[in-house]
Design a protein around this motif. Structure first.
Motif, mmCIF file in Angstrom:
data_model
loop_
_atom_site.group_PDB
_atom_site.id
_atom_site.type_symbol
_atom_site.label_atom_id
_atom_site.label_comp_id
_atom_site.label_asym_id
_atom_site.label_seq_id
_atom_site.Cartn_x
_atom_site.Cartn_y
_atom_site.Cartn_z
ATOM 1 N N ASN A 275 76.920 42.708 -48.779
ATOM 2 C CA ASN A 275 77.763 41.500 -48.835
ATOM 3 C C ASN A 275 78.795 41.590 -49.964
ATOM 4 O OD1 ASN A 275 76.203 40.557 -46.760
ATOM 5 N ND2 ASN A 275 75.464 38.733 -47.810
ATOM 6 N N PHE B 209 79.896 37.982 -51.793
ATOM 7 C CA PHE B 209 80.093 36.940 -50.773
ATOM 8 C C PHE B 209 78.735 36.353 -50.425
ATOM 9 C CE2 PHE B 209 82.398 35.524 -46.876
ATOM 10 C CZ PHE B 209 81.335 35.212 -46.040
ATOM 11 N N PHE C 135 78.568 37.830 -43.612
ATOM 12 C CA PHE C 135 79.651 38.543 -44.281
ATOM 13 C C PHE C 135 80.546 39.291 -43.297
ATOM 14 C CE2 PHE C 135 81.921 40.306 -47.629
ATOM 15 C CZ PHE C 135 81.824 41.680 -47.727
ATOM 16 N N ASN D 296 78.900 46.010 -45.865
ATOM 17 C CA ASN D 296 78.373 44.829 -45.199
ATOM 18 C C ASN D 296 76.876 44.632 -45.447
ATOM 19 O OD1 ASN D 296 80.879 44.109 -44.283
ATOM 20 N ND2 ASN D 296 80.542 44.792 -42.175
#
Length: 123
Positions: free
Chosen positions: A76, A23, A28, A73
């Motif tokens: 991402n 991403f 994110f 996270n």
């Protein structure tokens, strides 16, 4: 937002694959990330979704107990671990993102879509 799915391949029934979705373009953790799939000649269908910060998950009934959605996270990246694969799991798998959970996922009305990755399960 840009999304890119990877990790597809060909496996025999009962095998496993792990898909990844990278991403970029926004924060994110502000976005739920999910997966859809589309078999040849069939409509695209919802598979799984995970929320941005608290790990709330939802799955299609057809994959519950076999597929696990997760995310990192810091990287991402979201993942879909697919175990006990069946021939009916064959299809193009797409990752998608939206700021919200809810029935927009089951309705396939999410904001951002990525390119797909092909999964083939042979019997």
């Amino acid at each position: 937002v840009q999304l890119q799915a990877s990790g597809g391949g060909s496996v025999q029934a009962g095998g496993s694959l792990r898909l990844s979705c990278t991403f970029s373009g926004r924060i994110f953790s502000d976005y739920a990330v999910g997966w859809f799939r589309q078999a040849t000649g069939k409509e695209r269908e919802f598979v799984a979704v995970i929320s941005g910060r608290y790990g709330v998950r939802d799955y299609a009934d057809s994959v519950k107990g076999r597929f696990t959605s997760s995310r990192d996270n810091d990287k991402n990246t979201a993942y879909l671990q697919m175990d006990s694969l069946k021939p009916e799991d064959t299809g193009e798998y797409y990752c998608a993102a939206d700021q919200y959970l809810g029935d927009r996922w089951q309705k396939k009305s999410v904001e951002f879509w990525g390119q797909g990755t092909e999964v083939t399960v042979s019997s």
